[in-house]
Design a protein around this motif. Structure first.
Motif, PDB file in Angstrom:
ATOM      1  N   MET A 105     -35.556  47.669  -6.875  1.00 38.04           N
ATOM      2  CA  MET A 105     -35.277  49.087  -7.089  1.00 38.04           C
ATOM      3  C   MET A 105     -34.998  49.351  -8.567  1.00 38.04           C
ATOM      4  O   MET A 105     -34.418  48.499  -9.254  1.00 38.04           O
ATOM      5  CB  MET A 105     -34.082  49.529  -6.229  1.00 38.04           C
ATOM      6  CG  MET A 105     -34.386  49.622  -4.752  1.00 38.04           C
ATOM      7  SD  MET A 105     -32.992  50.278  -3.774  1.00 38.04           S
ATOM      8  CE  MET A 105     -31.939  48.829  -3.645  1.00 38.04           C
ATOM      9  N   PRO A 106     -35.385  50.522  -9.078  1.00 38.98           N
ATOM     10  CA  PRO A 106     -35.211  50.834 -10.516  1.00 38.98           C
ATOM     11  C   PRO A 106     -33.763  51.157 -10.853  1.00 38.98           C
ATOM     12  O   PRO A 106     -33.375  52.323 -11.000  1.00 38.98           O
ATOM     13  CB  PRO A 106     -36.115  52.054 -10.712  1.00 38.98           C
ATOM     14  CG  PRO A 106     -36.125  52.727  -9.374  1.00 38.98           C
ATOM     15  CD  PRO A 106     -36.074  51.618  -8.357  1.00 38.98           C
ATOM     16  N   LEU A 107     -32.952  50.126 -10.984  1.00 39.96           N
ATOM     17  CA  LEU A 107     -31.530  50.292 -11.262  1.00 39.96           C
ATOM     18  C   LEU A 107     -31.204  49.816 -12.670  1.00 39.96           C
ATOM     19  O   LEU A 107     -31.842  48.904 -13.189  1.00 39.96           O
ATOM     20  CB  LEU A 107     -30.694  49.490 -10.249  1.00 39.96           C
ATOM     21  CG  LEU A 107     -30.893  49.844  -8.779  1.00 39.96           C
ATOM     22  CD1 LEU A 107     -30.210  48.821  -7.897  1.00 39.96           C
ATOM     23  CD2 LEU A 107     -30.368  51.244  -8.488  1.00 39.96           C
ATOM     24  N   ILE A 108     -30.205  50.441 -13.274  1.00 42.16           N
ATOM     25  CA  ILE A 108     -29.736  50.045 -14.599  1.00 42.16           C
ATOM     26  C   ILE A 108     -28.386  49.363 -14.438  1.00 42.16           C
ATOM     27  O   ILE A 108     -27.489  49.901 -13.780  1.00 42.16           O
ATOM     28  CB  ILE A 108     -29.599  51.256 -15.537  1.00 42.16           C
ATOM     29  CG1 ILE A 108     -30.899  52.053 -15.573  1.00 42.16           C
ATOM     30  CG2 ILE A 108     -29.203  50.793 -16.944  1.00 42.16           C
ATOM     31  CD1 ILE A 108     -32.100  51.278 -16.029  1.00 42.16           C
ATOM     32  N   THR A 109     -28.252  48.182 -15.023  1.00 43.64           N
ATOM     33  CA  THR A 109     -26.981  47.459 -14.997  1.00 43.64           C
ATOM     34  C   THR A 109     -26.414  47.403 -16.405  1.00 43.64           C
ATOM     35  O   THR A 109     -27.104  46.989 -17.346  1.00 43.64           O
ATOM     36  CB  THR A 109     -27.160  46.029 -14.459  1.00 43.64           C
ATOM     37  OG1 THR A 109     -27.714  46.078 -13.144  1.00 43.64           O
ATOM     38  CG2 THR A 109     -25.822  45.303 -14.411  1.00 43.64           C
ATOM     39  N   VAL A 110     -25.162  47.815 -16.550  1.00 46.11           N
ATOM     40  CA  VAL A 110     -24.477  47.784 -17.841  1.00 46.11           C
ATOM     41  C   VAL A 110     -23.233  46.921 -17.688  1.00 46.11           C
ATOM     42  O   VAL A 110     -22.430  47.130 -16.769  1.00 46.11           O
ATOM     43  CB  VAL A 110     -24.067  49.193 -18.299  1.00 46.11           C
ATOM     44  CG1 VAL A 110     -23.309  49.123 -19.627  1.00 46.11           C
ATOM     45  CG2 VAL A 110     -25.289  50.096 -18.421  1.00 46.11           C
ATOM     46  N   GLY A 111     -23.070  45.952 -18.552  1.00 42.00           N
ATOM     47  CA  GLY A 111     -21.876  45.110 -18.447  1.00 42.00           C
ATOM     48  C   GLY A 111     -21.792  44.096 -19.556  1.00 42.00           C
ATOM     49  O   GLY A 111     -22.682  43.985 -20.414  1.00 42.00           O
ATOM     50  N   SER A 112     -20.710  43.354 -19.532  1.00 39.02           N
ATOM     51  CA  SER A 112     -20.462  42.351 -20.560  1.00 39.02           C
ATOM     52  C   SER A 112     -21.515  41.251 -20.509  1.00 39.02           C
ATOM     53  O   SER A 112     -22.098  40.974 -19.459  1.00 39.02           O
ATOM     54  CB  SER A 112     -19.081  41.725 -20.348  1.00 39.02           C
ATOM     55  OG  SER A 112     -18.068  42.700 -20.440  1.00 39.02           O
ATOM     56  N   ASP A 113     -21.738  40.621 -21.641  1.00 36.70           N
ATOM     57  CA  ASP A 113     -22.621  39.467 -21.698  1.00 36.70           C
ATOM     58  C   ASP A 113     -21.833  38.268 -21.174  1.00 36.70           C
ATOM     59  O   ASP A 113     -21.297  37.455 -21.935  1.00 36.70           O
ATOM     60  CB  ASP A 113     -23.092  39.228 -23.136  1.00 36.70           C
ATOM     61  CG  ASP A 113     -24.244  38.244 -23.213  1.00 36.70           C
ATOM     62  OD1 ASP A 113     -24.393  37.446 -22.273  1.00 36.70           O
ATOM     63  OD2 ASP A 113     -24.982  38.272 -24.208  1.00 36.70           O
ATOM     64  N   ASN A 114     -21.777  38.170 -19.843  1.00 38.95           N
ATOM     65  CA  ASN A 114     -20.949  37.155 -19.197  1.00 38.95           C
ATOM     66  C   ASN A 114     -21.391  35.741 -19.545  1.00 38.95           C
ATOM     67  O   ASN A 114     -20.560  34.847 -19.723  1.00 38.95           O
ATOM     68  CB  ASN A 114     -20.985  37.353 -17.679  1.00 38.95           C
ATOM     69  CG  ASN A 114     -20.223  38.584 -17.243  1.00 38.95           C
ATOM     70  OD1 ASN A 114     -19.005  38.589 -17.215  1.00 38.95           O
ATOM     71  ND2 ASN A 114     -20.945  39.638 -16.896  1.00 38.95           N
ATOM     72  N   ALA A 115     -22.687  35.529 -19.624  1.00 37.09           N
ATOM     73  CA  ALA A 115     -23.203  34.194 -19.929  1.00 37.09           C
ATOM     74  C   ALA A 115     -22.767  33.742 -21.319  1.00 37.09           C
ATOM     75  O   ALA A 115     -22.267  32.617 -21.508  1.00 37.09           O
ATOM     76  CB  ALA A 115     -24.715  34.174 -19.809  1.00 37.09           C
ATOM     77  N   ALA A 116     -22.929  34.617 -22.306  1.00 39.90           N
ATOM     78  CA  ALA A 116     -22.550  34.258 -23.673  1.00 39.90           C
ATOM     79  C   ALA A 116     -21.048  34.036 -23.785  1.00 39.90           C
ATOM     80  O   ALA A 116     -20.587  33.109 -24.469  1.00 39.90           O
ATOM     81  CB  ALA A 116     -22.997  35.351 -24.643  1.00 39.90           C
TER      82      ALA A 116
END
Length: 360
Positions: A105-116
């Motif tokens: 689905m065309p969703l936008i996710t905004v969040g911290s760069d958890n991996a880095a």
């Protein structure tokens, strides 16, 4: 939604239980502030569980909101995916925070760069150990996208440090109603039972790190075990300042709120955009913790007022205010101590004095 008429735009935010997470309290406050600055109507429902999250999203849809913002409690729950699909079918914009969903689905996710952030913290610990030692890892919740990202990042780093031995590993339950420090304490007891000579514990949250520190202190092992966290909550930053935590990855709620609303405005205009927006995460150690301690102080009075106004804090208002006041006093003490070591103390003191005067 093909156009954006901000006046009357209604946004429904379904958050994690803010009583359990200081980070989500701060994020909710920043989202509310950003929404007000942009002229949006903003309403929050706190969801303590995945079923409650699904129900809250559905309730907002029945109320006719124009956009939904939420941090998913699962990456692939059918009911959650169904209610998101229902929103998109109704031309309701959906912005996900911190965690993605396993869907096309065309969703936008905004969040911290958890991996880095997790890689930076783990590498700090590994280097403090000289690249050799026994380590416990308190995993992020594998049912949640941000937890998966942190765990994958931690394990991707291990081949670069072949003499680091992971002697204990267990997942933290980020959705359980248990106190987060209490869960960290339980995991620390298990780790010590399994490997009494563990040399470091890398935690995927500050709250669990604080619980681990409490057990380490009880057993008189504070000179033998290094601890790190993730989130940059105020108590975690104070632990770094006091030397009880080596490092934490500080998330930036106001940056998440800004980027989330930038993405929402673009969605309301029907613009194409990047599916995932990662906000920077700051590695905090003893060398730079003072600036990180000052910044959250600016939010605290507004957060308390917002919680009182919403009625969300009625049962625990007194304890939360006491805790916040204590943290602020400790923060001021930490800043005052640091001022004497800064080359231009007048500049720092002016900043602190102005901050206290403006906010209190």
């Amino acid at each position: 939604m093909a156009s954006e008429n901000r006046e009357g735009i209604r946004i429904g935010f379904v958050s994690s239980d803010t009583k359990l997470s200081e980070f989500w309290r701060m994020t909710e406050y920043c989202l509310r502030t950003e929404a007000g600055a942009r002229g949006f109507q903003f309403t929050t429902i706190a969801a303590n569980s995945l079923p409650e999250q699904v129900q809250a999203l559905d309730d907002f849809l029945r109320e006719g909101v124009d956009a939904l913002v939420t941090n998913p409690k699962s990456v692939d729950d059918p009911a959650l995916l169904a209610v998101v699909a229902k929103a998109l079918a109704a031309d309701v914009s959906v912005i996900l925070l911190d965690s993605t969903l396993n869907t096309d689905m065309p969703l936008i996710t905004v969040g911290s760069d958890n991996a880095a952030g997790q890689a930076a913290v783990a590498e700090t610990i590994f280097k403090r150990l000289g690249g050799r030692g026994k380590v416990a890892y308190f995993q992020g919740d594998n049912r949640i996208g941000s937890g998966v990202a942190r765990n994958e990042s931690f394990h991707a780093l291990l081949p670069h440090y072949p003499d680091i031995e992971v002697v204990y590993e267990a997942m933290l339950d980020w959705c359980a109603p248990i106190s987060r420090p209490e869960e960290g304490a339980d995991r620390m007891r298990e780790a010590l039972a399994q490997c009494p000579d563990v040399q470091a514990v890398i935690c995927s949250s500050d709250e669990s790190a604080l619980g681990a520190i409490a057990v380490i202190d009880e057993r008189g092992l504070n000179e033998k075990i290094l601890v790190s966290g993730f989130n940059g909550i105020q108590a975690g930053l104070l632990a770094v300042h006091k030397g009880r935590m080596v490092a934490t990855a500080e998330q930036v709620p106001h940056a998440i709120a800004r980027d989330a609303f930038n993405a929402l405005v673009a969605a309301l205009k029907g613009e194409k955009q990047t599916r995932v927006v990662r906000t920077p995460v700051k590695l905090v150690t003893a060398e730079n913790v003072v600036n990180s301690l000052i910044e959250p102080m600016q939010m605290m009075p507004g957060m308390i007022r917002g919680l009182i106004d919403s009625g969300e804090i009625q049962k625990k208002l007194q304890q939360d205010i006491i805790t916040t006041q204590t943290n602020i006093l400790e923060t001021m003490a930490a800043v005052s101590q640091a001022v004497s070591s800064i080359r231009a103390p007048d500049d720092m003191m002016m900043k602190v004095v102005k901050l206290v005067r403006d906010r209190f």
